[in-house]
Each structure stands twice: as C-alpha cells, then as structure tokens.
Design a protein around this motif. Structure first.
Motif, PDB file in Angstrom:
ATOM      1  N   ASP A   1      33.411  38.727  24.326  1.00  0.00           N
ATOM      2  CA  ASP A   1      32.739  39.602  23.371  1.00  0.00           C
ATOM      3  C   ASP A   1      33.602  39.698  22.118  1.00  0.00           C
ATOM      4  N   VAL A   2      33.018  39.422  20.972  1.00  0.00           N
ATOM      5  CA  VAL A   2      33.775  39.391  19.713  1.00  0.00           C
ATOM      6  C   VAL A   2      33.820  40.742  19.009  1.00  0.00           C
ATOM      7  N   TRP A   3      33.113  41.718  19.502  1.00  0.00           N
ATOM      8  CA  TRP A   3      33.113  43.047  18.902  1.00  0.00           C
ATOM      9  C   TRP A   3      34.049  43.984  19.656  1.00  0.00           C
ATOM     10  N   PRO A   4      34.678  44.915  18.951  1.00  0.00           N
ATOM     11  CA  PRO A   4      35.415  45.973  19.647  1.00  0.00           C
ATOM     12  C   PRO A   4      34.421  46.910  20.336  1.00  0.00           C
ATOM     13  N   LYS A   5      34.894  47.696  21.281  1.00  0.00           N
ATOM     14  CA  LYS A   5      34.026  48.642  21.983  1.00  0.00           C
ATOM     15  C   LYS A   5      33.552  49.727  21.021  1.00  0.00           C
ATOM     16  N   ALA A   6      32.296  50.142  21.197  1.00  0.00           N
ATOM     17  CA  ALA A   6      31.700  51.156  20.317  1.00  0.00           C
ATOM     18  C   ALA A   6      32.177  52.554  20.663  1.00  0.00           C
ATOM     19  N   ASP A   7      32.429  53.335  19.623  1.00  0.00           N
ATOM     20  CA  ASP A   7      32.651  54.766  19.780  1.00  0.00           C
ATOM     21  C   ASP A   7      31.344  55.526  19.577  1.00  0.00           C
ATOM     22  N   VAL A   8      30.494  54.984  18.720  1.00  0.00           N
ATOM     23  CA  VAL A   8      29.198  55.584  18.397  1.00  0.00           C
ATOM     24  C   VAL A   8      28.224  54.450  18.107  1.00  0.00           C
ATOM     25  N   ILE A   9      26.965  54.651  18.511  1.00  0.00           N
ATOM     26  CA  ILE A   9      25.898  53.722  18.145  1.00  0.00           C
ATOM     27  C   ILE A   9      24.924  54.473  17.250  1.00  0.00           C
ATOM     28  N   MET A  10      24.554  53.841  16.143  1.00  0.00           N
ATOM     29  CA  MET A  10      23.524  54.385  15.250  1.00  0.00           C
ATOM     30  C   MET A  10      22.412  53.349  15.179  1.00  0.00           C
ATOM     31  N   PHE A  11      21.272  53.676  15.746  1.00  0.00           N
ATOM     32  CA  PHE A  11      20.129  52.766  15.764  1.00  0.00           C
ATOM     33  C   PHE A  11      19.088  53.332  14.801  1.00  0.00           C
ATOM     34  N   ALA A  12      19.034  52.723  13.623  1.00  0.00           N
ATOM     35  CA  ALA A  12      18.101  53.161  12.599  1.00  0.00           C
ATOM     36  C   ALA A  12      17.913  52.004  11.614  1.00  0.00           C
ATOM     37  N   PRO A  13      16.721  51.694  11.233  1.00  0.00           N
ATOM     38  CA  PRO A  13      15.473  52.257  11.706  1.00  0.00           C
ATOM     39  C   PRO A  13      15.099  51.696  13.075  1.00  0.00           C
TER      40      PRO A  13
ATOM     41  N   LEU B   1      31.564  51.876  14.856  1.00  0.00           N
ATOM     42  CA  LEU B   1      30.136  52.201  14.804  1.00  0.00           C
ATOM     43  C   LEU B   1      29.340  50.932  14.976  1.00  0.00           C
ATOM     44  N   TYR B   2      28.485  50.902  16.005  1.00  0.00           N
ATOM     45  CA  TYR B   2      27.507  49.837  16.107  1.00  0.00           C
ATOM     46  C   TYR B   2      26.303  50.302  15.299  1.00  0.00           C
ATOM     47  N   LEU B   3      26.017  49.606  14.216  1.00  0.00           N
ATOM     48  CA  LEU B   3      24.869  49.891  13.366  1.00  0.00           C
ATOM     49  C   LEU B   3      23.775  48.911  13.735  1.00  0.00           C
ATOM     50  N   PHE B   4      22.739  49.425  14.381  1.00  0.00           N
ATOM     51  CA  PHE B   4      21.645  48.584  14.849  1.00  0.00           C
ATOM     52  C   PHE B   4      20.376  48.901  14.074  1.00  0.00           C
ATOM     53  N   GLY B   5      19.560  47.882  13.851  1.00  0.00           N
ATOM     54  CA  GLY B   5      18.294  48.094  13.162  1.00  0.00           C
ATOM     55  C   GLY B   5      17.207  47.188  13.684  1.00  0.00           C
ATOM     56  N   SER B   6      16.001  47.698  13.639  1.00  0.00           N
ATOM     57  CA  SER B   6      14.846  46.879  13.972  1.00  0.00           C
ATOM     58  C   SER B   6      13.999  46.683  12.723  1.00  0.00           C
TER      59      SER B   6
END
Length: 182
Positions: A71-83, A6-11
């Motif tokens: 790239d140091v991250w594994p490939k994403a299966d899901v991205i969750m961009f919140a907030p 899971l890529y957990l992204f936030g702004s």
C-alpha cells in the motif's frame, strides 16, 4: 510531529471537479492528503490527476491494488467522502464494495476510522426510500453524515450549482476530528 492523514474521497457529482482547490484547503488546514475517486469521478478528473498527485505527493487511486502490492498511502486518521452521490451512498450503506473508494469507507467503519460524508444529490433522488435508509445506516455505524440543515441540502434536478457546494462543512468536521485525536 507528523501531519494527520486525510483520505479525500469523491464520487461523480459536479463538485468533485473542485478537488485541486479542496486539496489545497485541506493542506492549509494541516492535513497530509491522499485522493481517492470512484471510477467515473476518475474519468472526469483524468486531466487533473497529475496536478492532484503533484499537490499531495501521493498517487491518486480509483482501483484496488493487487494483493501482492504494498500500500503506497499512509494510514488514514480521518476520511472525508464528499461529494457522495446517490449511487455511492447506497452502495456504501449496503456494503457493496465493488469500487475502491466504497471498499475503503466500508472497511473504515470496522476499523473505526473517523469518517465525514456529505452527499451531493438532487431532490428527486432523496425521495427514493433507500436514500433515507442509507443515511440512517451510515449514521448508526458512526459516520458523520452532513445532510440537511447542517449539511448539504438537495436542489431540484438540473438547478444545482457546483460552486455552491458547502466544502467548508466537511473540512471543518475533519479538522475537529483531527484536533480531538491529537
């Protein structure tokens, strides 16, 4: 069997300050979590970055890597961009990828990475005509945008409570996506 990534992204909206707890919740749901932040959110969470990196085992990213860097991250299966702020939502919908997180979610559409997004905006911002266009653009591109009665509902300016942000909604959606893909 490996855990889904899971890529957990936030702004930079106040609920982003709850990311350590959100990481723990996502891990409890079975995810390997990588955290990405917009530049302002990264400044807000600067003191939390070591904890987030310890929790996830991955570097927290807010900047593009150099072209020659691996790239140091594994490939994403899901991205969750919140907030997702008003600014980030509109940049994403318009394809303005000057920030790492926006670039990844914009490219994620083309790569068909399942993405869940939940805004955090006040009632004044949602009156701007671009906001509705951005929601429509992202939904038409296949992004699951949790906004309205089944997602985030805006508050009047200055009355929001970060602790009331409904984190369970995007996390449940990410879990459903991962279970469907498994």
């Amino acid at each position: 069997m490996s855990r889904p990534v899971l890529y957990l992204f936030g702004s930079a909206a106040p609920p982003v300050q709850q990311f350590p707890d959100v990481v723990r919740r996502a891990q409890a749901a079975g995810f390997d979590v990588c955290v990405g932040l917009t530049p302002t959110a990264a400044r807000w969470l600067e003191s939390e970055v070591p904890l987030l990196e310890e929790l996830t085992g991955h570097p927290v990213r807010s900047e593009y890597k150099q072209p020659t860097e691996v790239d140091v991250w594994p490939k994403a299966d899901v991205i969750m961009f919140a907030p997702v702020t008003f600014n980030s939502m509109n940049h994403w919908a318009l394809g303005l990828t000057n920030h790492f997180v926006i670039g990844v979610v914009a490219e994620g559409i083309g790569k068909r990475i399942p993405t869940v997004a939940m805004p955090c905006v006040n009632a004044a911002y949602v009156q701007h005509p671009q906001f509705a266009r951005s929601l429509e653009t992202l939904r038409n591109a296949g992004v699951s945008v949790l906004y309205g009665p089944d997602g985030f509902e805006p508050n009047e300016p200055g009355t929001g409570r970060p602790e009331g942000y409904p984190w369970h909604l995007p996390l449940a959606a990410a879990v459903r996506i991962a279970e469907t893909a498994a």
